[in-house]
Design a protein around this motif. Structure first.
Motif, PDB file in Angstrom:
ATOM      1  N   TYR A 156       0.862  -1.183   0.000  1.00  0.00           N
ATOM      2  CA  TYR A 156       0.000   0.000   0.000  1.00  0.00           C
ATOM      3  C   TYR A 156       0.902   1.238   0.000  1.00  0.00           C
ATOM      4  CZ  TYR A 156      -3.330  -3.553   1.462  1.00  0.00           C
ATOM      5  OH  TYR A 156      -4.105  -4.687   1.525  1.00  0.00           O
ATOM      6  N   SER A 157       1.376   1.560  -1.196  1.00  0.00           N
ATOM      7  CA  SER A 157       2.354   2.649  -1.323  1.00  0.00           C
ATOM      8  C   SER A 157       2.073   3.452  -2.585  1.00  0.00           C
ATOM      9  CB  SER A 157       3.782   2.086  -1.369  1.00  0.00           C
ATOM     10  OG  SER A 157       3.948   1.268  -2.517  1.00  0.00           O
ATOM     11  N   TRP A 158       2.748   4.587  -2.682  1.00  0.00           N
ATOM     12  CA  TRP A 158       2.613   5.452  -3.849  1.00  0.00           C
ATOM     13  C   TRP A 158       3.190   4.786  -5.093  1.00  0.00           C
ATOM     14  CZ3 TRP A 158       0.037   9.056  -5.977  1.00  0.00           C
ATOM     15  CH2 TRP A 158       0.557   9.813  -7.024  1.00  0.00           C
ATOM     16  N   GLU A 159       4.236   4.001  -4.909  1.00  0.00           N
ATOM     17  CA  GLU A 159       4.846   3.307  -6.031  1.00  0.00           C
ATOM     18  C   GLU A 159       3.860   2.310  -6.649  1.00  0.00           C
ATOM     19  OE1 GLU A 159       7.729   3.870  -7.449  1.00  0.00           O
ATOM     20  OE2 GLU A 159       8.075   5.513  -6.038  1.00  0.00           O
ATOM     21  N   THR A 160       3.150   1.573  -5.817  1.00  0.00           N
ATOM     22  CA  THR A 160       2.155   0.615  -6.328  1.00  0.00           C
ATOM     23  C   THR A 160       1.021   1.349  -7.039  1.00  0.00           C
ATOM     24  OG1 THR A 160       2.660  -0.940  -4.550  1.00  0.00           O
ATOM     25  CG2 THR A 160       0.567  -1.221  -5.698  1.00  0.00           C
ATOM     26  N   PHE A 161       0.597   2.486  -6.479  1.00  0.00           N
ATOM     27  CA  PHE A 161      -0.485   3.264  -7.103  1.00  0.00           C
ATOM     28  C   PHE A 161      -0.049   3.759  -8.479  1.00  0.00           C
ATOM     29  CE2 PHE A 161      -2.825   7.188  -7.891  1.00  0.00           C
ATOM     30  CZ  PHE A 161      -4.131   6.766  -7.648  1.00  0.00           C
ATOM     31  N   LYS A 162       1.186   4.265  -8.603  1.00  0.00           N
ATOM     32  CA  LYS A 162       1.670   4.740  -9.901  1.00  0.00           C
ATOM     33  C   LYS A 162       1.764   3.601 -10.900  1.00  0.00           C
ATOM     34  CE  LYS A 162       5.487   6.690  -8.652  1.00  0.00           C
ATOM     35  NZ  LYS A 162       6.778   7.431  -8.801  1.00  0.00           N
ATOM     36  N   PHE A 163       2.214   2.430 -10.411  1.00  0.00           N
ATOM     37  CA  PHE A 163       2.340   1.286 -11.312  1.00  0.00           C
ATOM     38  C   PHE A 163       0.984   0.876 -11.878  1.00  0.00           C
ATOM     39  CE2 PHE A 163       2.125  -3.363 -11.752  1.00  0.00           C
ATOM     40  CZ  PHE A 163       3.080  -3.552 -12.751  1.00  0.00           C
ATOM     41  N   LEU A 164      -0.038   0.884 -11.048  1.00  0.00           N
ATOM     42  CA  LEU A 164      -1.350   0.412 -11.478  1.00  0.00           C
ATOM     43  C   LEU A 164      -2.099   1.426 -12.332  1.00  0.00           C
ATOM     44  CD1 LEU A 164      -2.611  -1.372  -8.214  1.00  0.00           C
ATOM     45  CD2 LEU A 164      -1.809  -2.455 -10.320  1.00  0.00           C
ATOM     46  N   PHE A 165      -1.914   2.729 -12.062  1.00  0.00           N
ATOM     47  CA  PHE A 165      -2.764   3.737 -12.708  1.00  0.00           C
ATOM     48  C   PHE A 165      -2.033   4.611 -13.732  1.00  0.00           C
ATOM     49  CE2 PHE A 165      -5.133   2.660  -8.901  1.00  0.00           C
ATOM     50  CZ  PHE A 165      -6.444   2.624  -9.349  1.00  0.00           C
ATOM     51  N   PHE A 166      -0.728   4.761 -13.622  1.00  0.00           N
ATOM     52  CA  PHE A 166      -0.015   5.669 -14.530  1.00  0.00           C
ATOM     53  C   PHE A 166       0.614   4.956 -15.712  1.00  0.00           C
ATOM     54  CE2 PHE A 166       0.828   9.105 -11.064  1.00  0.00           C
ATOM     55  CZ  PHE A 166      -0.543   9.275 -10.941  1.00  0.00           C
ATOM     56  N   ASP A 167       0.741   3.637 -15.622  1.00  0.00           N
ATOM     57  CA  ASP A 167       1.238   2.853 -16.760  1.00  0.00           C
ATOM     58  C   ASP A 167       0.013   2.396 -17.549  1.00  0.00           C
ATOM     59  OD1 ASP A 167       2.112   0.685 -18.426  1.00  0.00           O
ATOM     60  OD2 ASP A 167       3.917   0.522 -17.196  1.00  0.00           O
ATOM     61  N   HIS A 168      -0.149   2.937 -18.762  1.00  0.00           N
ATOM     62  CA  HIS A 168      -1.362   2.689 -19.542  1.00  0.00           C
ATOM     63  C   HIS A 168      -1.530   1.217 -19.903  1.00  0.00           C
ATOM     64  CE1 HIS A 168      -2.086   6.952 -19.778  1.00  0.00           C
ATOM     65  NE2 HIS A 168      -0.867   7.160 -20.299  1.00  0.00           N
ATOM     66  N   HIS A 169      -0.432   0.546 -20.191  1.00  0.00           N
ATOM     67  CA  HIS A 169      -0.533  -0.875 -20.543  1.00  0.00           C
ATOM     68  C   HIS A 169      -0.960  -1.710 -19.337  1.00  0.00           C
ATOM     69  CE1 HIS A 169       0.239  -4.670 -22.489  1.00  0.00           C
ATOM     70  NE2 HIS A 169       1.085  -5.014 -21.504  1.00  0.00           N
ATOM     71  N   VAL A 170      -0.347  -1.433 -18.162  1.00  0.00           N
ATOM     72  CA  VAL A 170      -0.715  -2.150 -16.937  1.00  0.00           C
ATOM     73  C   VAL A 170      -2.170  -1.852 -16.572  1.00  0.00           C
ATOM     74  CG1 VAL A 170      -0.279  -2.332 -14.456  1.00  0.00           C
ATOM     75  CG2 VAL A 170       1.651  -2.240 -16.072  1.00  0.00           C
ATOM     76  N   PHE A 171      -2.555  -0.581 -16.747  1.00  0.00           N
ATOM     77  CA  PHE A 171      -3.931  -0.208 -16.427  1.00  0.00           C
ATOM     78  C   PHE A 171      -4.924  -0.977 -17.303  1.00  0.00           C
ATOM     79  CE2 PHE A 171      -7.705   2.456 -16.966  1.00  0.00           C
ATOM     80  CZ  PHE A 171      -8.065   2.674 -15.641  1.00  0.00           C
ATOM     81  N   ALA A 172      -4.574  -1.144 -18.601  1.00  0.00           N
ATOM     82  CA  ALA A 172      -5.453  -1.883 -19.511  1.00  0.00           C
ATOM     83  C   ALA A 172      -5.550  -3.351 -19.112  1.00  0.00           C
ATOM     84  CB  ALA A 172      -4.936  -1.754 -20.945  1.00  0.00           C
ATOM     85  N   LEU A 173      -4.437  -3.922 -18.624  1.00  0.00           N
ATOM     86  CA  LEU A 173      -4.445  -5.330 -18.237  1.00  0.00           C
ATOM     87  C   LEU A 173      -5.406  -5.587 -17.075  1.00  0.00           C
ATOM     88  CD1 LEU A 173      -0.627  -6.252 -18.411  1.00  0.00           C
ATOM     89  CD2 LEU A 173      -2.444  -7.066 -19.914  1.00  0.00           C
ATOM     90  N   TRP A 174      -5.219  -4.837 -15.952  1.00  0.00           N
ATOM     91  CA  TRP A 174      -6.043  -5.156 -14.778  1.00  0.00           C
ATOM     92  C   TRP A 174      -7.446  -4.579 -14.889  1.00  0.00           C
ATOM     93  CZ3 TRP A 174      -8.349  -1.534 -11.784  1.00  0.00           C
ATOM     94  CH2 TRP A 174      -7.805  -0.252 -11.702  1.00  0.00           C
ATOM     95  N   SER A 175      -7.602  -3.453 -15.598  1.00  0.00           N
ATOM     96  CA  SER A 175      -8.938  -2.861 -15.694  1.00  0.00           C
ATOM     97  C   SER A 175      -9.871  -3.711 -16.554  1.00  0.00           C
ATOM     98  CB  SER A 175      -8.858  -1.444 -16.238  1.00  0.00           C
ATOM     99  OG  SER A 175      -8.337  -1.446 -17.558  1.00  0.00           O
ATOM    100  N   SER A 176      -9.317  -4.432 -17.559  1.00  0.00           N
ATOM    101  CA  SER A 176     -10.169  -5.315 -18.364  1.00  0.00           C
ATOM    102  C   SER A 176     -10.710  -6.461 -17.507  1.00  0.00           C
ATOM    103  CB  SER A 176      -9.381  -5.861 -19.550  1.00  0.00           C
ATOM    104  OG  SER A 176      -8.250  -6.614 -19.101  1.00  0.00           O
ATOM    105  N   ALA A 177      -9.852  -7.011 -16.628  1.00  0.00           N
ATOM    106  CA  ALA A 177     -10.307  -8.069 -15.728  1.00  0.00           C
ATOM    107  C   ALA A 177     -11.286  -7.521 -14.695  1.00  0.00           C
ATOM    108  CB  ALA A 177      -9.107  -8.715 -15.033  1.00  0.00           C
TER     109      ALA A 177
END
Length: 821
Positions: A156-177
């Motif tokens: 539960y950190s800022w780094e995890t938040f940036k990874f999940l929401f600021f990386d468009h490819h990562v965001f597309a991966l988890w948001s589709s699921a």
């Protein structure tokens, strides 16, 4: 033909559905057995699926081959652990899983063998809900880890938040699921059908494959970008995970460190079986399912799973219900499902390389959100606000600190909640004085009147429930309040009666509290009387241990005339103990009646001396009694500055001189006239001639101890009995929730028994036995009918007198019944 061909063919649809459910669970739970985002577990997703199938096959066979009452149950696996460093780490981790299964199986087996299947019912339901919510949150976090292809531990950190929401490819991966899981929840609100979830997870991959085919997407590119799971290296077989076992490379210190996690997983498994099994029994119409048998079956299943190196398993309510409802309610169907699962296992885990990540991620999100919803949303407004706060705290603790920590917090909160909730329960069912509650002894009218006047010197507390450190303070305060200055001034008491008949348990703290109560009673010269105690019972032993009472107090347990004992030799009023409340009240009443009879004897002595002095023409009333006479000593004793003694004396004197109708002197009267006068003289105004006429219809009878005068339910041919000498015991039996209970009433000399049967003609309501050798005077039905014929006026007056007596007795019994409620 029917049994070997047609029936198995009819099970095929259920087997296909069960196999689909197993595949979905294998993809979701099997893929999270190992933390795929942490080295060296990134490539162990297929091995997790294989381990799932092995455990699933074992459990399916154990249940289907007779271990369980459910012929077609379905299983799943929940396991999660983390570790470090390739060969040693894999060897240690895989062995830890096997040992955890063995531990779970042993616990299940022990619970079933010792018939402790209902033990989980004592664990607060809201604590279990909190643990389930915490597991749901873990699944949501795992959904983020798997669908985003995260390569580091979720924090539960800022780094995890940036990874999940600021990386468009990562965001597309988890948001589709995540979006697919949300779509499924919306569909569930609209469509209420059990096949919706399986159908949804068949359609979603179909759409994915259609998109790949239409746009000609390359599978290698999809695997590289994280849309599809990677292929297992070298097309490894399903039993590849066995190659990880290596005792020489196992880190036994790390094994010991995982014991808390094993215990937590065992605890979590135990939570489900006693909940899922009864629920499945109700849904499938199987009443009285033997939970202990199911625990033993789960014990064998987990012991075998651990023995062959795989993970835990337990029966799942939803999957099993779908399988049974779709036609799989047969042991043959269960074996067919196990065989189909074996076929999938033998095909190998290469199929994982063609499974879309979004399908697995959406399934994990769906399961996690469902559990979190069950814990935090469905309980809102349904449970007490403190219970809801407890649920939320457990979920937060699991999310913030870990699974094991959350489980231990739940256990701690369960203990706290138990103490708080039970301390709010009333340990005192009710309290009253002897004016409201009386013994069941049938006494003469003047004794009853005297006891009504002095009954407030007896104070009764009826205790209930479990007496422990959380309840004793409130009970002690309520009892001590009787001795407060305000209460004591208004009503000083002579007897404190504590009824333990509804008390199940007394712990050491509570026993010490009763010791303090006993010392307070001694300071006020009050006699402590204990009722409802058994010398060999748990409550009796606890009180004996702290010196509230001892073996000597049981001297009169059988007769209701216990003499008590002196715990500390200087006690002026030793503690008394009796098996029932009626016996305890009888003892207190007998002690009070001693004052009545001493007053009566002294009054007679005063009257005699007064007559003698009148003959001697001595007018000085102060010389009426000599200082050494017994009467003078008695009155000087009772006119001292003691409110209790003065009250007893005044009540006795008032009873003796009530209505200015002195008791006729029976010297020249023959029995049964004196006994009739003792029983009825004070109920109505009747002359001695009335009792002389009445006595002509009574017949004398001598009885030996143990003689049965009549039985409950018998015809009232014997009529009525008047007791001249001896004691009778009236026992009434009745059924209460299938149990036979008894009400006992003691009939003393100068009283009657059987008047209601004589006048109404109804069958006997109790069994009457002569407790001692005695002399009775009987009025049979035949003699009573003769009285009605010869002297109707006498018969009517006798009925009035007898019914007045009965009314007083019924009031006494009603008061005693109230004291038992």
């Amino acid at each position: 033909m029917q049994k070997f061909v047609y029936d198995p063919l009819g099970y095929i649809p259920a087997v296909i559905l069960g196999l689909l459910l197993n595949l979905l669970d294998a993809i979701s739970y099997g893929m999270i057995i190992f933390p795929l985002n942490v080295a060296p577990f990134q490539d162990l997703g297929p091995d997790g699926i294989s381990m799932f199938f092995v455990s699933c096959i074992v459990s399916q066979l154990v249940i289907s081959l007779g271990g369980s009452a459910f012929k077609g149950g379905n299983e799943t696996v929940v396991a999660r652990v983390g570790a470090e460093n390739r060969d040693a780490v894999l060897a240690t981790t895989i062995l830890a899983y096997a040992l955890s299964s063995l531990m779970t199986g042993a616990v299940f087996m022990a619970l079933g063998y010792f018939k402790l299947g209902s033990l989980i019912a004592f664990f607060p339901r809201h604590i279990l809900v909190g643990c389930i919510g915490g597991v749901g949150w873990f699944l949501v976090v795992t959904g983020f880890e798997i669908s985003s292809r995260m390569t580091r531990e979720f924090t539960y950190s800022w780094e995890t938040f940036k990874f999940l929401f600021f990386d468009h490819h990562v965001f597309a991966l988890w948001s589709s699921a995540f979006g697919a899981a949300l779509l499924l929840r919306v569909l569930q609100q609209k469509i209420k059908h059990p096949f919706l979830v399986p159908t949804f997870f068949m359609v979603v991959p179909g759409i994915f494959y259609a998109v790949v085919w239409v746009f000609g997407l390359d599978w290698a590119m999809l695997r590289a970008q994280g849309w599809v799971f990677p292929l297992p290296e070298g097309h490894a077989p399903g039993w590849q995970f066995y190659s990880y076992f290596d005792l020489e490379k196992t880190n036994w210190g790390a094994i010991l460190e995982t014991v808390p996690a094993m215990l937590a997983l065992t605890f979590f498994g135990i939570l489900h079986v006693p909940i899922n099994v009864p629920a499945l029994g109700v849904s499938t119409g199987r009443d009285n399912v033997d939970t202990n048998r199911e625990l033993i079956a789960h014990g064998w299943s987990n012991m075998i799973s651990g023995g062959i190196g795989t993970v835990q398993n337990y029966l799942v309510y939803t999957n099993s219900l779908l399988f049974i409802k779709s036609g799989g309610d047969s042991r043959v169907a269960g074996v067919m499902l196990a065989a189909a699962s074996v076929a999938i296992f033998l095909i190998g885990p290469w199929i994982v390389g063609y499974i879309p990540v979004m399908v697995v991620g959406s399934l994990i999100f769906h399961l996690g959100m469902d559990l979190v919803k069950e814990a935090l949303w469905d309980t809102w407004g349904l449970v007490h606000h403190l219970e809801y706060l407890t649920i939320a705290l457990i979920v937060i603790a699991m999310a913030a600190f870990g699974f094991v920590e959350g489980i231990f917090l739940g256990i701690l909160l369960a203990c706290v909640f138990f103490v708080v909730s039970n301390s709010r329960k009333e340990g005192v069912r009710f309290s009253c004085t002897g004016e409201s509650a009386k013994s069941t002894v049938r006494r003469v009218y003047r004794q009853q009147k005297f006891l009504r006047q002095v009954g407030r010197q007896i104070y009764i507390f009826k205790l209930q429930g479990d007496m422990f450190f959380g309840t004793i303070n409130k009970v002690e305060k309520e009892i001590q309040d009787v001795f407060s200055r305000r209460r004591w001034k208004d009503n000083p008491i002579q007897f404190l009666v504590l009824d333990f008949s509804l008390v199940r348990h007394v712990d050491f703290s509570a026993a010490e509290g009763f010791g303090r109560i006993r010392r307070a009673v001694q300071r006020y010269n009050v006699c402590l009387v204990l009722a409802g105690l058994d010398e060999e019972g748990e409550v009796g032993k606890a009180l004996h241990m702290v010196g509230v009472w001892g073996a000597g107090a049981g001297a009169g347990l059988g007769e209701g005339h216990g003499h008590g004992h002196t715990v500390a030799g200087e006690d002026k009023y030793p503690t008394q103990s009796f098996p029932g409340l009626s016996e305890a009240l009888e003892y207190c009443e007998n002690c009070l009646l001693e004052s009545y009879y001493r007053t009566r004897e002294s009054t007679l002595e005063m009257a005699k001396r007064k007559r003698l002095m009148e003959v001697a023409n001595q007018d000085d009333s102060n010389d009426m009694l000599s200082p050494d006479s017994e009467a003078a000593h008695f009155f000087s004793e009772h006119m001292q500055n003691s409110p209790r003694k003065s009250h007893l004396f005044e009540a006795a004197r008032e009873t003796l001189h009530a209505n200015e109708r002195p008791f006729p002197h029976p010297i020249n009267l023959q029995q049964p006239v004196p006994s009739l006068l003792a029983a009825f003289h004070d109920t109505r105004e009747n002359s001695v001639d009335f009792f002389l006429k009445l006595s002509m219809y009574f017949e004398r009878r001598t009885v030996l101890a143990g003689t049965i005068l009549w039985r409950q339910g018998g015809a009232p041919t014997d009529g009525i009995y008047l007791v001249e000498d001896g004691t009778l015991r009236s026992v009434q039996e009745f059924q209460d929730s299938g149990a036979i209970r008894r009400s006992v009433e003691v009939v003393l000399p100068g009283t009657i028994s059987g008047e209601l049967g004589l006048f109404t003609g109804n069958n006997r309501m109790s069994t009457v036995v002569s407790e001692t050798d005695g002399i009775l005077w009987g009025l049979s039905q035949e003699r009573f009918q003769k009285m009605i014929k010869d002297d109707p006026t006498l018969a009517v007056e006798f009925m009035r007198v007898a019914m007045s007596y009965s009314a007083e007795r019924l009031n006494t019994m009603a008061a005693y019944a109230f004291s038992l409620s």
